[in-house]
Design an enzyme around this catalytic site. Structure first.
Site, PDB file in Angstrom:
ATOM      1  N   HIS A 101       0.861  -1.200   0.000  1.00 34.29           N
ATOM      2  CA  HIS A 101       0.000   0.000   0.000  1.00 34.29           C
ATOM      3  C   HIS A 101       0.885   1.234   0.000  1.00 34.29           C
ATOM      4  O   HIS A 101       2.101   1.140   0.214  1.00 34.29           O
ATOM      5  CB  HIS A 101      -0.900   0.029   1.243  1.00 34.29           C
ATOM      6  CG  HIS A 101      -0.125   0.224   2.520  1.00 34.29           C
ATOM      7  ND1 HIS A 101       0.636  -0.787   3.098  1.00 34.29           N
ATOM      8  CD2 HIS A 101       0.042   1.310   3.321  1.00 34.29           C
ATOM      9  CE1 HIS A 101       1.212  -0.333   4.197  1.00 34.29           C
ATOM     10  NE2 HIS A 101       0.882   0.948   4.348  1.00 34.29           N
ATOM     11  N   ASP A 103       0.640   5.219   1.881  1.00 35.11           N
ATOM     12  CA  ASP A 103      -0.166   5.875   2.911  1.00 35.11           C
ATOM     13  C   ASP A 103      -0.979   7.028   2.328  1.00 35.11           C
ATOM     14  O   ASP A 103      -0.481   7.804   1.510  1.00 35.11           O
ATOM     15  CB  ASP A 103       0.743   6.433   4.018  1.00 35.11           C
ATOM     16  CG  ASP A 103       1.561   5.333   4.688  1.00 35.11           C
ATOM     17  OD1 ASP A 103       1.116   4.174   4.678  1.00 35.11           O
ATOM     18  OD2 ASP A 103       2.645   5.658   5.212  1.00 35.11           O
ATOM     19  N   HIS A 261       4.781   0.271   0.085  1.00 31.53           N
ATOM     20  CA  HIS A 261       5.540  -0.483   1.084  1.00 31.53           C
ATOM     21  C   HIS A 261       4.689  -1.587   1.693  1.00 31.53           C
ATOM     22  O   HIS A 261       3.463  -1.590   1.557  1.00 31.53           O
ATOM     23  CB  HIS A 261       6.115   0.446   2.157  1.00 31.53           C
ATOM     24  CG  HIS A 261       5.099   1.286   2.863  1.00 31.53           C
ATOM     25  ND1 HIS A 261       4.564   2.438   2.317  1.00 31.53           N
ATOM     26  CD2 HIS A 261       4.505   1.146   4.064  1.00 31.53           C
ATOM     27  CE1 HIS A 261       3.707   2.971   3.154  1.00 31.53           C
ATOM     28  NE2 HIS A 261       3.629   2.203   4.225  1.00 31.53           N
ATOM     29  N   ARG A 276       5.275   6.879  13.712  1.00 26.77           N
ATOM     30  CA  ARG A 276       5.173   7.400  12.336  1.00 26.77           C
ATOM     31  C   ARG A 276       4.598   8.810  12.303  1.00 26.77           C
ATOM     32  O   ARG A 276       3.564   9.080  12.905  1.00 26.77           O
ATOM     33  CB  ARG A 276       4.282   6.485  11.497  1.00 26.77           C
ATOM     34  CG  ARG A 276       4.442   6.732  10.012  1.00 26.77           C
ATOM     35  CD  ARG A 276       3.544   5.839   9.198  1.00 26.77           C
ATOM     36  NE  ARG A 276       2.260   6.472   8.986  1.00 26.77           N
ATOM     37  CZ  ARG A 276       1.219   5.871   8.415  1.00 26.77           C
ATOM     38  NH1 ARG A 276       1.303   4.621   8.018  1.00 26.77           N
ATOM     39  NH2 ARG A 276       0.089   6.508   8.238  1.00 26.77           N
TER      40      ARG A 276
HETATM   41  C1  SIN Z   1       3.155   1.485   7.573  1.00 25.25           C
HETATM   42  O1  SIN Z   1       2.546   0.882   6.708  1.00 25.25           O
HETATM   43  O2  SIN Z   1       3.126   2.692   7.670  1.00 25.25           O
HETATM   44  C2  SIN Z   1       3.996   0.706   8.564  1.00 25.25           C
HETATM   45  C3  SIN Z   1       5.201   0.154   7.939  1.00 25.25           C
HETATM   46  C4  SIN Z   1       6.005  -0.642   8.929  1.00 25.25           C
HETATM   47  O3  SIN Z   1       5.621  -0.759  10.092  1.00 25.25           O
HETATM   48  O4  SIN Z   1       7.049  -1.162   8.551  1.00 25.25           O
END
Ligand code: SIN
Length: 286
Positions: A101, A103, A261, A276
């Site tokens: 996905h 973000d 990612h 994050r």
């Molecule tokens: C996310 O998708 O923002 C998390 C990625 C992660 O935890 O590695």
């Protein structure tokens, strides 16, 4: 203020670059920020090692690039409403971000980037895969590029967080709803061009993602689904990817417009805690 020029070295994989000679606890010079901004647009993801920054330093670093956009679907770090907590608790089976996905693609002006800081990492596993959506576009045939250039797609959250979505079911199995109802989440939907011009690099990008792109605008689900599946399979081929192994103090700063990612869910819950911060983007143009 830190006066050194950061060193930027491509990963050697399909996407991303490692940044060294930088201390994110200090205030960066405008030149360093400009260099990182351009590198983000060029490489898609910047990786930093051994950066033991505080939550306030995390926010200050993010704020050098764009204002912060809070995420309505994630929990927050206590005392820090602008920092999302990306954590897999003990006994929890699903992890956050455990599918390809990007973000915030469901927002009208999708977030420029996300800055993920590793606070605790499991002894083994818990890596994150990134893929390069510039290369995904560049490696399509000219004929398909021409078709894609005419299309838009619908990005939304109802299939993930809605009543019939996949995440509420997984969350409910984990008894992790914390008082929220699935319909509270199903609130985002927007349309973007399938091929965008990247706001920093000016390059063309394939802008669809398996997480939030629901369908090609104006097509039936039957027409859309196999077509998108083909694009997703193309965009996540190993040659386009890089796998990042975290340690406490590692940071990945990814551009949400030219990468996707995938957080690999191969570890027990309890040992992976990430913070994050996501920063604002601009409207996307074809
Ligand atoms: C996310 O998708 O923002 C998390 C990625 C992660 O935890 O590695």
């Amino acid at each position: 203020m830190s006066g050194d020029t950061p060193t930027i070295e491509p990963t050697g994989g399909g996407v991303g670059a490692h940044v060294s000679n930088i201390d994110l606890r200090t205030e960066l010079s405008d030149d360093s920020v400009a260099l990182l901004f351009q590198a983000l647009g060029d490489y898609g993801v910047l990786f930093f090692a051994d950066q033991n920054i505080t939550p306030d330093q995390h926010l200050a670093f993010a704020g050098r690039f764009a204002p912060v956009v809070p995420n309505v679907f994630l929990d927050q770090v206590p005392g820090y409403p602008d920092i999302s907590l990306v954590q897999k608790r003990k006994g929890q089976r699903y992890n956050i971000g455990g599918d390809w996905h990007t973000d915030h693609s469901y927002d009208k002006e999708p977030a420029l980037g996300s800055i993920l800081v590793a606070r605790e990492t499991p002894e083994r596993g818990g890596d994150t895969l990134f893929t390069n959506m510039y290369t995904a576009y560049d490696t399509l045939s000219d004929g398909l590029k021409e078709v894609l250039g005419q299309l838009s797609s619908v990005h939304g959250t109802s299939h993930v967080y809605g009543v019939a979505g996949n995440r509420p079911r997984l969350v409910a199995q984990d008894e992790d709803m914390r008082g929220r109802k699935p319909e509270d989440y199903a609130i985002k939907e927007t349309i973007h061009p399938v091929v965008i011009r990247h706001p920093i690099s000016g390059r063309k990008v394939l802008y669809v993602d398996p997480g939030y792109t629901q369908k090609i605008d104006g097509w039936t689900d039957e027409e859309s689904e196999p077509f998108l599946k083909m694009l997703f399979a193309h965009a996540t081929r190993p040659e386009l990817t890089y796998r990042f192994q975290w340690k406490p103090g590692s940071i990945a700063f990814w551009d949400n417009r030219c990468t996707c990612h995938y957080a690999v869910n191969d570890y027990e819950g309890g040992g992976r805690v990430m913070h994050r911060v996501t920063v604002e983007g601009v409207p996307l143009v074809a």
